[in-house]
Design a protein around this motif. Sequence first.
Motif, PDB file in Angstrom:
ATOM      1  N   THR A   1     -10.252 -25.854 -18.390  1.00 27.80           N
ATOM      2  CA  THR A   1      -9.965 -24.593 -17.692  1.00 27.80           C
ATOM      3  C   THR A   1     -11.273 -23.849 -17.434  1.00 27.80           C
ATOM      4  OG1 THR A   1      -7.841 -24.457 -18.800  1.00 27.80           O
ATOM      5  CG2 THR A   1      -8.712 -22.412 -17.884  1.00 27.80           C
TER       6      THR A   1
ATOM      7  N   TYR B   1      -8.188 -13.795 -17.814  1.00 33.72           N
ATOM      8  CA  TYR B   1      -6.952 -13.594 -18.589  1.00 33.72           C
ATOM      9  C   TYR B   1      -7.237 -12.732 -19.817  1.00 33.72           C
ATOM     10  CZ  TYR B   1      -3.845 -16.461 -15.794  1.00 33.72           C
ATOM     11  OH  TYR B   1      -3.057 -16.929 -14.773  1.00 33.72           O
TER      12      TYR B   1
ATOM     13  N   LYS C   1      10.890 -17.914 -13.015  1.00 28.19           N
ATOM     14  CA  LYS C   1      11.571 -17.814 -14.331  1.00 28.19           C
ATOM     15  C   LYS C   1      13.056 -18.164 -14.240  1.00 28.19           C
ATOM     16  CE  LYS C   1       7.877 -16.534 -16.441  1.00 28.19           C
ATOM     17  NZ  LYS C   1       7.034 -17.675 -16.026  1.00 28.19           N
TER      18      LYS C   1
ATOM     19  N   GLY D   1       0.592 -22.292 -22.750  1.00 25.90           N
ATOM     20  CA  GLY D   1       0.191 -21.269 -21.770  1.00 25.90           C
ATOM     21  C   GLY D   1       1.180 -20.123 -21.848  1.00 25.90           C
TER      22      GLY D   1
ATOM     23  N   GLU E   1       8.166 -15.597 -22.832  1.00 28.03           N
ATOM     24  CA  GLU E   1       8.907 -16.856 -22.704  1.00 28.03           C
ATOM     25  C   GLU E   1       9.276 -17.409 -24.081  1.00 28.03           C
ATOM     26  OE1 GLU E   1       6.985 -18.682 -18.697  1.00 28.03           O
ATOM     27  OE2 GLU E   1       5.706 -18.380 -20.420  1.00 28.03           O
TER      28      GLU E   1
ATOM     29  N   ASP F   1      -1.975 -20.490 -26.256  1.00 22.68           N
ATOM     30  CA  ASP F   1      -2.654 -20.101 -25.015  1.00 22.68           C
ATOM     31  C   ASP F   1      -4.158 -20.152 -25.273  1.00 22.68           C
ATOM     32  OD1 ASP F   1      -1.546 -18.428 -22.334  1.00 22.68           O
ATOM     33  OD2 ASP F   1      -3.690 -18.240 -22.754  1.00 22.68           O
TER      34      ASP F   1
ATOM     35  N   LEU G   1      -4.615 -12.645 -24.647  1.00 20.34           N
ATOM     36  CA  LEU G   1      -3.164 -12.745 -24.465  1.00 20.34           C
ATOM     37  C   LEU G   1      -2.461 -13.093 -25.776  1.00 20.34           C
ATOM     38  CD1 LEU G   1      -2.962 -14.472 -20.967  1.00 20.34           C
ATOM     39  CD2 LEU G   1      -2.326 -12.138 -21.544  1.00 20.34           C
TER      40      LEU G   1
ATOM     41  N   ASP H   1      -6.279 -24.843 -26.811  1.00 25.01           N
ATOM     42  CA  ASP H   1      -6.446 -25.438 -25.489  1.00 25.01           C
ATOM     43  C   ASP H   1      -5.427 -26.578 -25.336  1.00 25.01           C
ATOM     44  OD1 ASP H   1      -7.285 -26.714 -23.210  1.00 25.01           O
ATOM     45  OD2 ASP H   1      -9.401 -26.796 -23.782  1.00 25.01           O
ATOM     46  N   MET H   2      -4.660 -26.552 -24.278  1.00 23.73           N
ATOM     47  CA  MET H   2      -3.654 -27.606 -24.081  1.00 23.73           C
ATOM     48  C   MET H   2      -4.281 -28.988 -23.910  1.00 23.73           C
ATOM     49  SD  MET H   2      -2.478 -26.755 -20.185  1.00 23.73           S
ATOM     50  CE  MET H   2      -1.112 -27.866 -20.199  1.00 23.73           C
TER      51      MET H   2
HETATM   52  C1  LIG Z   1      -0.167 -17.862 -14.815  1.00 25.65           C
HETATM   53  S1  LIG Z   1      -0.358 -17.601 -16.548  1.00 25.65           S
HETATM   54  C2  LIG Z   1       1.288 -17.962 -17.088  1.00 25.65           C
HETATM   55  C3  LIG Z   1       1.641 -17.240 -18.366  1.00 25.65           C
HETATM   56  C4  LIG Z   1       3.105 -17.409 -18.764  1.00 25.65           C
HETATM   57  N1  LIG Z   1       3.443 -18.787 -18.985  1.00 25.65           N
HETATM   58  C5  LIG Z   1       3.982 -16.816 -17.692  1.00 25.65           C
HETATM   59  O1  LIG Z   1       4.513 -17.568 -16.873  1.00 25.65           O
HETATM   60  O2  LIG Z   1       4.110 -15.570 -17.637  1.00 25.65           O
HETATM   61  C6  LIG Z   1      -1.242 -19.057 -17.059  1.00 25.65           C
HETATM   62  C7  LIG Z   1      -1.564 -19.071 -18.537  1.00 25.65           C
HETATM   63  O3  LIG Z   1      -2.180 -20.315 -18.854  1.00 25.65           O
HETATM   64  C8  LIG Z   1      -3.177 -20.086 -19.821  1.00 25.65           C
HETATM   65  N2  LIG Z   1      -4.083 -21.259 -19.828  1.00 25.65           N
HETATM   66  C9  LIG Z   1      -4.942 -21.656 -18.865  1.00 25.65           C
HETATM   67  N3  LIG Z   1      -5.581 -22.779 -19.236  1.00 25.65           N
HETATM   68  C10 LIG Z   1      -5.094 -23.128 -20.461  1.00 25.65           C
HETATM   69  C11 LIG Z   1      -5.363 -24.207 -21.360  1.00 25.65           C
HETATM   70  N4  LIG Z   1      -6.270 -25.142 -21.069  1.00 25.65           N
HETATM   71  N5  LIG Z   1      -4.689 -24.259 -22.529  1.00 25.65           N
HETATM   72  C12 LIG Z   1      -3.771 -23.291 -22.842  1.00 25.65           C
HETATM   73  N6  LIG Z   1      -3.479 -22.243 -22.018  1.00 25.65           N
HETATM   74  C13 LIG Z   1      -4.129 -22.160 -20.841  1.00 25.65           C
HETATM   75  C14 LIG Z   1      -3.806 -18.779 -19.355  1.00 25.65           C
HETATM   76  O4  LIG Z   1      -4.587 -18.150 -20.343  1.00 25.65           O
HETATM   77  C15 LIG Z   1      -2.557 -17.996 -18.961  1.00 25.65           C
HETATM   78  O5  LIG Z   1      -2.001 -17.279 -20.034  1.00 25.65           O
END
Ligand SMILES: C[S@@+](CC[C@H](N)C(=O)[O-])C[C@H]1O[C@@H](n2cnc3c(N)ncnc32)[C@H](O)[C@@H]1O
Length: 257
Positions: A3, A11, A35, A54, A60, A76, A81, A98-99
Amino acid sequence: MATDKNTIQSYDAYALKWAERMRSGKNLAHTFLEKPAMYQQLPNLKGKSVLCIGCGTGEECAHLQSRGAKKVIGIDISKGLIDYAKTSYPNLAFHVMDMEQLDFPEQTFDFVYSSLTMHYIDNWLDTLRGIHRILKQHGTFLFSTHHPMTWGAEVTRMSESESRVLGYEKHTSGEYTVFGDYFNARKVDDVWFNEFHVSYYHRPLSAIIKDIRDSGFVISDILEPKPLASVIEENSNFYAIYGKIPLFMIFELTKPV
Ligand SMILES: C[S@@+](CC[C@H](N)C(=O)[O-])C[C@H]1O[C@@H](n2cnc3c(N)ncnc32)[C@H](O)[C@@H]1O
């Protein structure tokens, strides 16, 4: 590639604003389109262990818990966040993670949920393999992501107008102007709400499907959600556009035996 650092900073920096936006219901794409479709697709979660990837501000996770899950963990990459989620939902478990580097034992979860996060990473194959590893057999991974047809389009944002076009224009001279690029996977730098700097990855549908198949998952469903008609009262343009043009895609993947 992981990311984008600026995206994580965005974020982090906008954690509060992002939370307000989510809770206000003013994010039409979330409230009236993504959603409802994701929640409609949820399996029976009674007694299940669930990972939310995330998870952002944590709403959620609370929803997944309310559907009867025995255990819900939200992760996340944004510490801002996750701090917000921990304060809002002290009874739920949240971790900065990190995913792309999931730190859970094999076969930990019955169900993995991820809303609008996959497009922030470039290496889908290894990430999908990681999710496959931590799912139990017959487990499900449900995720939503950018619809590549729309997000492969050329976006022009100006103060007085905005356009998103995938196609071409033939000029009277016989020359063509091509707008957008569906086929070539690439990183896209963008600015949302005039202040939120974000980078995500575009990839065509064939590349998405190849990574899913190579990771060992089976596709059990694919959805192209349309907005709820109730959005018309809020913003009829949103309905007019996204009733015809797909904004997001939803994939339901199963880990076979
Ligand atoms: C568009 S937001 C969606 C948040 C939530 N799922 C929602 O729909 O309201 C994307 C989320 O992905 C997280 N994110 C981005 N890259 C990530 C990663 N590599 N591992 C975990 N989270 C990640 C961001 O920090 C952010 O909170």
